[in-house]
Design a protein around this motif. Sequence first.
Motif, PDB file in Angstrom:
ATOM      1  N   THR A   1       2.025  -2.123  -5.625  1.00 51.38           N
ATOM      2  CA  THR A   1       1.983  -0.762  -5.091  1.00 51.38           C
ATOM      3  C   THR A   1       0.562  -0.230  -5.113  1.00 51.38           C
ATOM      4  O   THR A   1      -0.107  -0.242  -6.149  1.00 51.38           O
ATOM      5  CB  THR A   1       2.894   0.178  -5.900  1.00 51.38           C
ATOM      6  N   CYS A   2       0.106   0.210  -3.967  1.00 48.76           N
ATOM      7  CA  CYS A   2      -1.231   0.788  -3.804  1.00 48.76           C
ATOM      8  C   CYS A   2      -1.070   2.304  -3.694  1.00 48.76           C
ATOM      9  O   CYS A   2      -0.338   2.793  -2.831  1.00 48.76           O
ATOM     10  CB  CYS A   2      -1.894   0.211  -2.547  1.00 48.76           C
ATOM     11  N   GLU A   3      -1.752   3.030  -4.571  1.00 46.35           N
ATOM     12  CA  GLU A   3      -1.573   4.479  -4.625  1.00 46.35           C
ATOM     13  C   GLU A   3      -2.847   5.226  -4.268  1.00 46.35           C
ATOM     14  O   GLU A   3      -3.953   4.742  -4.513  1.00 46.35           O
ATOM     15  CB  GLU A   3      -1.126   4.909  -6.030  1.00 46.35           C
TER      16      GLU A   3
ATOM     17  N   ILE B   1       1.567  11.715  -4.804  1.00 47.47           N
ATOM     18  CA  ILE B   1       0.988  10.389  -4.585  1.00 47.47           C
ATOM     19  C   ILE B   1       1.495   9.786  -3.270  1.00 47.47           C
ATOM     20  O   ILE B   1       2.677   9.872  -2.948  1.00 47.47           O
ATOM     21  CB  ILE B   1       1.348   9.441  -5.749  1.00 47.47           C
TER      22      ILE B   1
ATOM     23  N   CYS C   1      -7.182   1.479  -2.725  1.00 49.01           N
ATOM     24  CA  CYS C   1      -6.244   2.001  -3.718  1.00 49.01           C
ATOM     25  C   CYS C   1      -6.987   2.810  -4.779  1.00 49.01           C
ATOM     26  O   CYS C   1      -8.057   2.401  -5.250  1.00 49.01           O
ATOM     27  CB  CYS C   1      -5.488   0.864  -4.394  1.00 49.01           C
TER      28      CYS C   1
ATOM     29  N   ALA D   1       2.071   6.246  -1.670  1.00 46.80           N
ATOM     30  CA  ALA D   1       2.198   4.867  -2.124  1.00 46.80           C
ATOM     31  C   ALA D   1       2.541   3.951  -0.948  1.00 46.80           C
ATOM     32  O   ALA D   1       3.329   4.314  -0.064  1.00 46.80           O
ATOM     33  CB  ALA D   1       3.272   4.755  -3.201  1.00 46.80           C
TER      34      ALA D   1
ATOM     35  N   ASN E   1      -5.538   3.348  -7.683  1.00 48.62           N
ATOM     36  CA  ASN E   1      -5.079   2.803  -8.969  1.00 48.62           C
ATOM     37  C   ASN E   1      -5.700   1.446  -9.270  1.00 48.62           C
ATOM     38  O   ASN E   1      -5.092   0.600  -9.927  1.00 48.62           O
ATOM     39  CB  ASN E   1      -3.551   2.718  -8.992  1.00 48.62           C
TER      40      ASN E   1
END
Length: 275
Positions: free
Chosen positions: A174-176, A147, A164, A149, A166
């Motif tokens: 947190t943007c994954e 990932i 993102c 992040a 997610n």
Amino acid sequence: MGEVRNGFVETVKTIVYALLIAGVFRTIFFQPFWIPSGSMKETLLIGDFVFVNKMSYGYSYASCPSLKLPGFGINIDAEDICGWMRGDNSRILGSEPERGDVVVFRHPVTGDDFIKRLIGLPGDRIQVTDGRLIINDVPVEVKDDGIFAETFSPQGPQGSTPMCANGVVGLGATCEKQRFVETLPGGVSHKILNVGNQSLDNTGVFVVPEKHYFFMGDNRDNSTDSRVQQTAGGVGFVPYENLIGRADRIMFSSAGRSMLYFWTWRGDRFFKAIE
């Protein structure tokens, strides 16, 4: 008075000579480039400051510098200076770029500088199916790499926020994104990011014309590149003469709104090689 006048003249001459030397250096050898968008994450981050090697592929009209300062009414384009070299899609002391190079080039229509990865060479058949890159009817090798992040917040002078995988996240969260290692024919391996199912994850077959090239961003779901043709607002196929040079190394990187904000410089990206 004569000494004062002579001193002033010498100062002016020194400044003029320095500007001429800097202009020649920028025209012939290297050109600085500040990354304004996230289309090449994580290879290049917004705020990375790179030097482009203009000797890599020889010289064309695109090798001449542009000077655009709207606040001062200055808008000098490379074509204004070296337009006489344009037209036959050739280069002086030209050499061929290699698949996998990270290249700065002039957009064929707007003339804006873009930086992307070279994916397709002349004669290649390029297609994307379910997000998988296919070159000459063979899917490229892709391996999962965990990932990527980052913090969801405005980035760079444009204040853009990242996409993102997610879902919708709030500021500071947190943007994954999914991260993969892609290996191109010829052996160049690099990281790519994936957000999810997007419109450019499935394309038709692009056949790259002679003396043209096909480019894509490493942040595949957030990149305006050759997958969209020029008539639809994309980059399309890029002529050989539009190449400016190869980006080999990040000199430094600023995570703030300006590269002058030295307190926001990223300590792990000084003189970092570009893969």
